[in-house]
Design an enzyme around this catalytic site. Structure first.
Site, PDB file in Angstrom:
ATOM      1  N   GLY A 234       0.779  -1.239   0.000  1.00 42.12           N
ATOM      2  CA  GLY A 234       0.000   0.000   0.000  1.00 42.12           C
ATOM      3  C   GLY A 234       0.807   1.282   0.000  1.00 42.12           C
ATOM      4  O   GLY A 234       0.308   2.324   0.443  1.00 42.12           O
ATOM      5  N   SER A 235       2.023   1.260  -0.540  1.00 48.37           N
ATOM      6  CA  SER A 235       2.789   2.516  -0.542  1.00 48.37           C
ATOM      7  C   SER A 235       2.182   3.533  -1.513  1.00 48.37           C
ATOM      8  O   SER A 235       2.253   4.742  -1.274  1.00 48.37           O
ATOM      9  CB  SER A 235       4.271   2.272  -0.848  1.00 48.37           C
ATOM     10  OG  SER A 235       4.464   1.931  -2.195  1.00 48.37           O
ATOM     11  N   ASN A 236       1.579   3.074  -2.594  1.00 47.32           N
ATOM     12  CA  ASN A 236       0.885   4.019  -3.494  1.00 47.32           C
ATOM     13  C   ASN A 236      -0.369   4.578  -2.820  1.00 47.32           C
ATOM     14  O   ASN A 236      -0.678   5.769  -2.968  1.00 47.32           O
ATOM     15  CB  ASN A 236       0.547   3.347  -4.831  1.00 47.32           C
ATOM     16  CG  ASN A 236       1.736   3.337  -5.771  1.00 47.32           C
ATOM     17  OD1 ASN A 236       2.135   4.383  -6.288  1.00 47.32           O
ATOM     18  ND2 ASN A 236       2.337   2.166  -5.963  1.00 47.32           N
TER      19      ASN A 236
ATOM     20  N   ARG B   8     -16.204 -15.247  -9.859  1.00 45.17           N
ATOM     21  CA  ARG B   8     -15.412 -14.024  -9.942  1.00 45.17           C
ATOM     22  C   ARG B   8     -16.332 -12.817 -10.117  1.00 45.17           C
ATOM     23  O   ARG B   8     -16.154 -11.770  -9.496  1.00 45.17           O
ATOM     24  CB  ARG B   8     -14.469 -14.216 -11.140  1.00 45.17           C
ATOM     25  CG  ARG B   8     -13.444 -13.177 -11.325  1.00 45.17           C
ATOM     26  CD  ARG B   8     -12.438 -13.653 -12.376  1.00 45.17           C
ATOM     27  NE  ARG B   8     -11.635 -12.527 -12.782  1.00 45.17           N
ATOM     28  CZ  ARG B   8     -11.904 -11.769 -13.830  1.00 45.17           C
ATOM     29  NH1 ARG B   8     -12.925 -12.033 -14.618  1.00 45.17           N
ATOM     30  NH2 ARG B   8     -11.131 -10.742 -14.104  1.00 45.17           N
TER      31      ARG B   8
ATOM     32  N   ARG C 272      -5.158  -8.524  -8.934  1.00 46.38           N
ATOM     33  CA  ARG C 272      -6.130  -9.311  -9.704  1.00 46.38           C
ATOM     34  C   ARG C 272      -6.530  -8.536 -10.945  1.00 46.38           C
ATOM     35  O   ARG C 272      -6.504  -7.303 -10.927  1.00 46.38           O
ATOM     36  CB  ARG C 272      -7.405  -9.563  -8.882  1.00 46.38           C
ATOM     37  CG  ARG C 272      -7.176 -10.437  -7.717  1.00 46.38           C
ATOM     38  CD  ARG C 272      -8.407 -10.544  -6.835  1.00 46.38           C
ATOM     39  NE  ARG C 272      -8.017 -11.258  -5.633  1.00 46.38           N
ATOM     40  CZ  ARG C 272      -7.969 -12.584  -5.553  1.00 46.38           C
ATOM     41  NH1 ARG C 272      -8.367 -13.330  -6.563  1.00 46.38           N
ATOM     42  NH2 ARG C 272      -7.561 -13.167  -4.442  1.00 46.38           N
TER      43      ARG C 272
ATOM     44  N   HIS D  10       1.271   0.820 -13.145  1.00 50.26           N
ATOM     45  CA  HIS D  10       2.048  -0.369 -13.509  1.00 50.26           C
ATOM     46  C   HIS D  10       3.538  -0.006 -13.516  1.00 50.26           C
ATOM     47  O   HIS D  10       3.909   1.038 -14.056  1.00 50.26           O
ATOM     48  CB  HIS D  10       1.610  -0.872 -14.888  1.00 50.26           C
ATOM     49  CG  HIS D  10       2.359  -2.094 -15.310  1.00 50.26           C
ATOM     50  ND1 HIS D  10       2.128  -3.330 -14.737  1.00 50.26           N
ATOM     51  CD2 HIS D  10       3.364  -2.277 -16.201  1.00 50.26           C
ATOM     52  CE1 HIS D  10       2.954  -4.210 -15.270  1.00 50.26           C
ATOM     53  NE2 HIS D  10       3.713  -3.605 -16.159  1.00 50.26           N
TER      54      HIS D  10
ATOM     55  N   GLU E  73     -10.686  -4.339 -19.822  1.00 47.66           N
ATOM     56  CA  GLU E  73     -10.755  -5.751 -19.426  1.00 47.66           C
ATOM     57  C   GLU E  73      -9.460  -6.520 -19.654  1.00 47.66           C
ATOM     58  O   GLU E  73      -9.333  -7.671 -19.240  1.00 47.66           O
ATOM     59  CB  GLU E  73     -11.918  -6.435 -20.146  1.00 47.66           C
ATOM     60  CG  GLU E  73     -13.240  -6.101 -19.498  1.00 47.66           C
ATOM     61  CD  GLU E  73     -14.395  -6.805 -20.178  1.00 47.66           C
ATOM     62  OE1 GLU E  73     -14.464  -8.041 -20.102  1.00 47.66           O
ATOM     63  OE2 GLU E  73     -15.212  -6.101 -20.795  1.00 47.66           O
ATOM     64  N   GLY E  74      -8.506  -5.901 -20.349  1.00 48.96           N
ATOM     65  CA  GLY E  74      -7.246  -6.605 -20.606  1.00 48.96           C
ATOM     66  C   GLY E  74      -6.283  -6.482 -19.435  1.00 48.96           C
ATOM     67  O   GLY E  74      -6.586  -5.874 -18.401  1.00 48.96           O
TER      68      GLY E  74
HETATM   69  C1  GRF Z   1       3.636  -1.154  -7.399  1.00 47.12           C
HETATM   70  O1  GRF Z   1       4.895  -1.426  -7.934  1.00 47.12           O
HETATM   71  C2  GRF Z   1       2.638  -0.917  -8.499  1.00 47.12           C
HETATM   72  O2  GRF Z   1       3.197  -0.351  -9.636  1.00 47.12           O
HETATM   73  C3  GRF Z   1       2.145  -2.309  -8.808  1.00 47.12           C
HETATM   74  O3  GRF Z   1       2.125  -2.975  -7.597  1.00 47.12           O
HETATM   75  C4  GRF Z   1       3.047  -2.367  -6.682  1.00 47.12           C
HETATM   76  C5  GRF Z   1       2.246  -1.984  -5.493  1.00 47.12           C
HETATM   77  O4  GRF Z   1       3.036  -1.437  -4.481  1.00 47.12           O
HETATM   78  N1  GRF Z   1       0.864  -2.267  -9.475  1.00 47.12           N
HETATM   79  P1  GRF Z   1       2.327  -0.775  -3.221  1.00 47.12           P
HETATM   80  O5  GRF Z   1       1.422  -1.844  -2.632  1.00 47.12           O
HETATM   81  O6  GRF Z   1       1.557   0.420  -3.695  1.00 47.12           O
HETATM   82  O7  GRF Z   1       3.439  -0.410  -2.299  1.00 47.12           O
END
Ligand code: GRF
Length: 221
Positions: A17-19, A70, A96, A114, A147-148
């Site tokens: 969860g750093s983002n 799902r 997911r 990403h 969806e991709g």
């Molecule tokens: C990050 O590298 C993000 O780009 C990817 O998953 C990772 C998540 O990191 N989608 P965090 O959980 O936000 O620290």
């Protein structure tokens, strides 16, 4: 978004969860005008939950295996987000592929980050894929979700150099620093209604002076 009201975010995260934290911080330091209405996680031991508790963000653990399919899991997630009047869904390390019921409930209103320069190296461990391919530049991409697998319209990207002696951890750390800048920035643009999606092109309305510097912050352009 209701007229005059603040953007309401719903965050989906599976781990560290750093983002998620970078978005909390951007809201706290007022560079982003938004509120986080709900965190949903599929992982009861996600560190993201601790961050939510610390910052008074409501959270829900929804376990996919408790649903018959799902689609039912994503219907439940969409219902929870809608019931909290979420405007924009943020995938922050959600491990997911998002199902159609959620995508259909939030058209062009789900973002993902990403850790590679898409369309290169989609899917798991983009940093490792980049190292093994031998690229000299990699980075991160914020995009709308379709969806991709990491295929939706690209909102913004930032690049970093790749050095010959990088490990996956070192490269990941270099990219992560930029993730924490461009994700809140992309959400801010959305909150200002400046993102227009035309096919798979996202046009950013008005001046976006930080655009060039995000591509290579060290240039300070
Ligand atoms: C990050 O590298 C993000 O780009 C990817 O998953 C990772 C998540 O990191 N989608 P965090 O959980 O936000 O620290």
């Amino acid at each position: 978004m209701e007229c005059g009201s603040q953007l309401r975010l719903g965050v989906l995260a599976s781990g560290r969860g750093s983002n998620f934290q970078s978005i909390i911080d951007a809201i706290d330091n007022k560079t982003l005008k938004a509120e986080i209405a709900l965190l949903i996680t599929d992982n009861p031991s996600a560190l993201a939950i601790e961050r939510a508790k610390k910052h008074g963000v409501a959270y829900l653990v929804i376990k996919p295996r408790e649903f018959g399919s799902r689609d039912e899991f994503y219907i439940k997630a969409a219902d929870e987000l809608k019931s909290r009047r979420v405007d924009l869904v943020i995938l922050a390390g959600f491990m997911r592929i998002v199902g159609k019921p959620l995508i259909d409930s939030f058209p062009h209103r789900i973002m993902n980050i990403h850790p590679a320069l898409l369309p290169a190296f989609p899917g798991l461990r983009g940093q490792k894929q980049a190292l093994e391919y031998g690229v000299k530049v990699s980075g991160c991409t914020v995009h709308f979700v379709d969806e991709g697998m990491d295929t939706g319209p690209i909102i913004t990207q930032a690049a970093v150099p790749v050095y010959h002696d990088d490990t996956e951890e070192i490269l990941s750390e270099r990219i992560l620093k930029l993730e924490h800048k461009i994700y809140p920035e992309a959400i801010r643009l959305f909150s200002e209604s400046r993102l227009k999606v035309e096919g798979r092109i996202v046009r950013i309305q008005g001046n976006f002076p930080s655009d060039a510097s995000l591509v290579n912050p060290s240039l300070g352009l």
